[in-house]
Write an enzyme that holds these catalytic residues in place. Structure first.
Site, PDB file in Angstrom:
ATOM      1  N   ASP A  11     -10.621 -15.852  -6.065  1.00 19.06           N
ATOM      2  CA  ASP A  11     -11.979 -16.283  -5.752  1.00 19.06           C
ATOM      3  C   ASP A  11     -12.034 -17.784  -6.010  1.00 19.06           C
ATOM      4  O   ASP A  11     -11.204 -18.329  -6.755  1.00 19.06           O
ATOM      5  CB  ASP A  11     -12.965 -15.531  -6.646  1.00 19.06           C
ATOM      6  CG  ASP A  11     -14.406 -15.882  -6.338  1.00 19.06           C
ATOM      7  OD1 ASP A  11     -14.732 -16.108  -5.162  1.00 19.06           O
ATOM      8  OD2 ASP A  11     -15.207 -15.935  -7.282  1.00 19.06           O
ATOM      9  N   ASP A  13     -15.329 -20.047  -6.602  1.00 19.98           N
ATOM     10  CA  ASP A  13     -16.296 -20.480  -7.614  1.00 19.98           C
ATOM     11  C   ASP A  13     -16.111 -19.717  -8.919  1.00 19.98           C
ATOM     12  O   ASP A  13     -16.093 -18.490  -8.949  1.00 19.98           O
ATOM     13  CB  ASP A  13     -17.725 -20.265  -7.089  1.00 19.98           C
ATOM     14  CG  ASP A  13     -18.069 -21.223  -5.972  1.00 19.98           C
ATOM     15  OD1 ASP A  13     -18.144 -22.431  -6.232  1.00 19.98           O
ATOM     16  OD2 ASP A  13     -18.250 -20.759  -4.830  1.00 19.98           O
ATOM     17  N   ASP A 162     -13.854 -13.445 -10.911  1.00 19.16           N
ATOM     18  CA  ASP A 162     -14.671 -13.543 -12.121  1.00 19.16           C
ATOM     19  C   ASP A 162     -15.920 -12.692 -12.047  1.00 19.16           C
ATOM     20  O   ASP A 162     -16.813 -12.831 -12.885  1.00 19.16           O
ATOM     21  CB  ASP A 162     -15.059 -15.002 -12.381  1.00 19.16           C
ATOM     22  CG  ASP A 162     -16.098 -15.510 -11.399  1.00 19.16           C
ATOM     23  OD1 ASP A 162     -15.992 -15.190 -10.205  1.00 19.16           O
ATOM     24  OD2 ASP A 162     -17.016 -16.239 -11.818  1.00 19.16           O
TER      25      ASP A 162
END
Length: 219
Positions: A11, A13, A162
């Site tokens: 991922d 961000d 995250d």
């Protein structure tokens, strides 16, 4: 699909990009433009980064959050610097040096990535799949597409994210799910969503990510 190498997918961000402060400032900037009153990052509700942006803007009394984002999001975001977390670039370099393919699967818009993504990071990613390429996570389609473009089977890939949706997408794609605890969601949420292992810091990015994968037989 016959795997000829391994892949590490990420991922963006909160995992590769340290964008939390920029997103908070952008939410405050959009709310300021929409309401005509000064909104500061400290005015955001608790857990703002873990909530849909339109929900956060509604909390800040923005009457039409979707329209406000269309009008002001990119302008507000472009005023904030976003850089890779320390250790990310060296970790990606180490992965590529030993033959591992690298890629990102993100909900970001591709037009935004042209100015948001630092060139030094973009150059180290073999593939980037955006929300315009495939249905967004938690659907596994983006991971499937990235692996197809890399010619890597899911059994030879890891996905580092995250958020719970990242973990759900990885498990649905039959890719090893690794949780980045330096991101926007707590470790317990990542575990509950199916993370196989938790990574403590961006410096965890490197060839050691692959130690839980089966060996490749190219004979």
């Amino acid at each position: 699909m016959t795997a000829t190498r391994r892949a590490a997918l990420f991922d963006l961000d909160g995992v590769l990009l340290d964008s939390a402060a920029a997103v908070r400032a952008t939410l405050a900037g959009v709310a300021t433009c929409a309401t005509g009153r000064r909104v500061m990052p400290g005015d955001l509700p608790p857990g703002a980064l873990r909530r849909p942006r339109c929900e956060v803007l509604a909390f800040l009394d923005v009457a039409d959050p979707d329209d406000a984002c269309d009008r002001w999001w990119d302008g507000a975001m472009s005023a904030n610097s976003v850089q890779p977390f320390p250790g990310v670039l060296s970790g990606l370099l180490a992965l590529r040096a030993q033959g591992t393919a690298t890629g990102a699967v993100t909900v970001q818009d591709p037009d935004r990535l042209r100015w948001l993504l630092p060139p030094a990071l973009s150059e180290l990613l073999d593939v980037i799949v955006t929300r315009q390429d495939a249905p967004p996570k938690p659907a596994p389609d983006g991971l499937h597409l990235a692996l197809s473009r890399l010619n890597v089977g899911p059994e030879h890939a890891v996905f580092i994210g995250d958020s719970p949706t990242d973990m759900t997408a990885a498990r649905a794609a039959r890719v090893l799910a690794l949780g980045a605890v330096w991101g926007w969601h707590p470790p317990a949420a990542l575990r509950a969503a199916g993370a196989s292992h938790l990574l403590p810091a961006p410096t965890s990015i490197g060839p050691s990510l692959l130690r839980h994968l089966p060996p490749i037989d190219n004979a």
